[in-house]
Design a protein around this motif. Structure first.
Motif, PDB file in Angstrom:
ATOM      1  N   ASP A  11     -19.765  -3.263 -11.812  1.00  0.00           N
ATOM      2  CA  ASP A  11     -19.466  -5.182 -11.887  1.00  0.00           C
ATOM      3  C   ASP A  11     -19.570  -5.361  -9.998  1.00  0.00           C
ATOM      4  N   LEU A  12     -18.168  -4.969  -9.897  1.00  0.00           N
ATOM      5  CA  LEU A  12     -17.908  -5.416  -8.299  1.00  0.00           C
ATOM      6  C   LEU A  12     -18.607  -3.971  -7.181  1.00  0.00           C
ATOM      7  N   GLU A  13     -19.013  -2.528  -8.286  1.00  0.00           N
ATOM      8  CA  GLU A  13     -19.883  -2.312  -6.999  1.00  0.00           C
ATOM      9  C   GLU A  13     -21.281  -2.652  -6.865  1.00  0.00           C
ATOM     10  N   ASN A  14     -21.692  -3.362  -7.628  1.00  0.00           N
ATOM     11  CA  ASN A  14     -22.939  -3.622  -7.701  1.00  0.00           C
ATOM     12  C   ASN A  14     -22.519  -4.929  -6.441  1.00  0.00           C
ATOM     13  N   ILE A  15     -21.948  -6.268  -7.165  1.00  0.00           N
ATOM     14  CA  ILE A  15     -21.475  -7.078  -6.116  1.00  0.00           C
ATOM     15  C   ILE A  15     -21.405  -6.331  -4.586  1.00  0.00           C
ATOM     16  N   TYR A  16     -21.418  -5.682  -4.189  1.00  0.00           N
ATOM     17  CA  TYR A  16     -20.193  -4.992  -2.808  1.00  0.00           C
ATOM     18  C   TYR A  16     -21.074  -4.343  -2.474  1.00  0.00           C
ATOM     19  N   ASN A  17     -21.613  -4.073  -3.133  1.00  0.00           N
ATOM     20  CA  ASN A  17     -22.498  -2.599  -3.070  1.00  0.00           C
ATOM     21  C   ASN A  17     -21.285  -1.244  -2.325  1.00  0.00           C
ATOM     22  N   VAL A  18     -20.672  -0.880  -3.072  1.00  0.00           N
ATOM     23  CA  VAL A  18     -19.867   0.232  -2.767  1.00  0.00           C
ATOM     24  C   VAL A  18     -19.859   1.070  -3.902  1.00  0.00           C
ATOM     25  N   SER A  19     -18.973   2.108  -3.814  1.00  0.00           N
ATOM     26  CA  SER A  19     -18.653   3.543  -4.761  1.00  0.00           C
ATOM     27  C   SER A  19     -17.596   3.119  -5.668  1.00  0.00           C
ATOM     28  N   ARG A  20     -17.522   3.700  -6.260  1.00  0.00           N
ATOM     29  CA  ARG A  20     -16.406   3.470  -7.949  1.00  0.00           C
ATOM     30  C   ARG A  20     -15.529   3.876  -6.508  1.00  0.00           C
ATOM     31  N   GLU A  21     -15.746   5.046  -5.984  1.00  0.00           N
ATOM     32  CA  GLU A  21     -14.570   5.836  -5.252  1.00  0.00           C
ATOM     33  C   GLU A  21     -13.538   4.619  -4.680  1.00  0.00           C
ATOM     34  N   SER A  22     -14.623   3.776  -3.529  1.00  0.00           N
ATOM     35  CA  SER A  22     -14.266   2.824  -2.791  1.00  0.00           C
ATOM     36  C   SER A  22     -13.761   1.930  -3.268  1.00  0.00           C
ATOM     37  N   ILE A  23     -13.658   1.043  -4.499  1.00  0.00           N
ATOM     38  CA  ILE A  23     -12.951   0.394  -5.812  1.00  0.00           C
ATOM     39  C   ILE A  23     -12.032   0.966  -6.171  1.00  0.00           C
ATOM     40  N   ARG A  24     -11.810   2.123  -6.372  1.00  0.00           N
ATOM     41  CA  ARG A  24     -10.155   3.382  -6.866  1.00  0.00           C
ATOM     42  C   ARG A  24      -9.105   2.321  -5.616  1.00  0.00           C
ATOM     43  N   LEU A  25     -10.219   3.362  -3.899  1.00  0.00           N
ATOM     44  CA  LEU A  25      -9.183   3.100  -3.704  1.00  0.00           C
ATOM     45  C   LEU A  25      -8.684   1.760  -2.912  1.00  0.00           C
ATOM     46  N   TRP A  26      -9.276   1.143  -2.771  1.00  0.00           N
ATOM     47  CA  TRP A  26      -9.264  -0.732  -3.065  1.00  0.00           C
ATOM     48  C   TRP A  26      -7.856  -0.978  -4.056  1.00  0.00           C
ATOM     49  N   ARG A  27      -8.236  -0.402  -4.907  1.00  0.00           N
ATOM     50  CA  ARG A  27      -6.572  -0.690  -6.377  1.00  0.00           C
ATOM     51  C   ARG A  27      -5.643  -0.330  -5.598  1.00  0.00           C
ATOM     52  N   GLU A  28      -5.747   1.134  -5.013  1.00  0.00           N
ATOM     53  CA  GLU A  28      -4.283   2.006  -4.282  1.00  0.00           C
ATOM     54  C   GLU A  28      -3.829   1.089  -3.095  1.00  0.00           C
TER      55      GLU A  28
END
Length: 66
Positions: A11-28
């Protein structure tokens, strides 16, 4: 949690048009997330959106100081 529907990573990938890797980095970097096991992660949209806004504001403040 604020009573909102929790979102999946896709869902976040679609909302923000980013990759799964970006979301993982944001969590870190400290993006709020709820862990329900090793592979089940959910996100409160409002918390994530506020976190991203704070990140953008802190970056712009750093550039203003230079």
């Amino acid at each position: 949690m604020n009573g909102y529907k929790l979102l999946k990573t896709i869902d976040l990938e679609n909302i923000y048009n980013v990759s799964r890797e970006s979301i993982r980095l944001w969590r870190e970097k400290g993006m709020p997330a709820y862990y329900y096991g090793p592979k089940t992660i959910r996100y409160d949209f409002k918390q994530v959106d506020n976190w991203l806004r704070d990140q953008a504001n802190s970056r712009s403040k750093r550039y203003e100081e230079v």
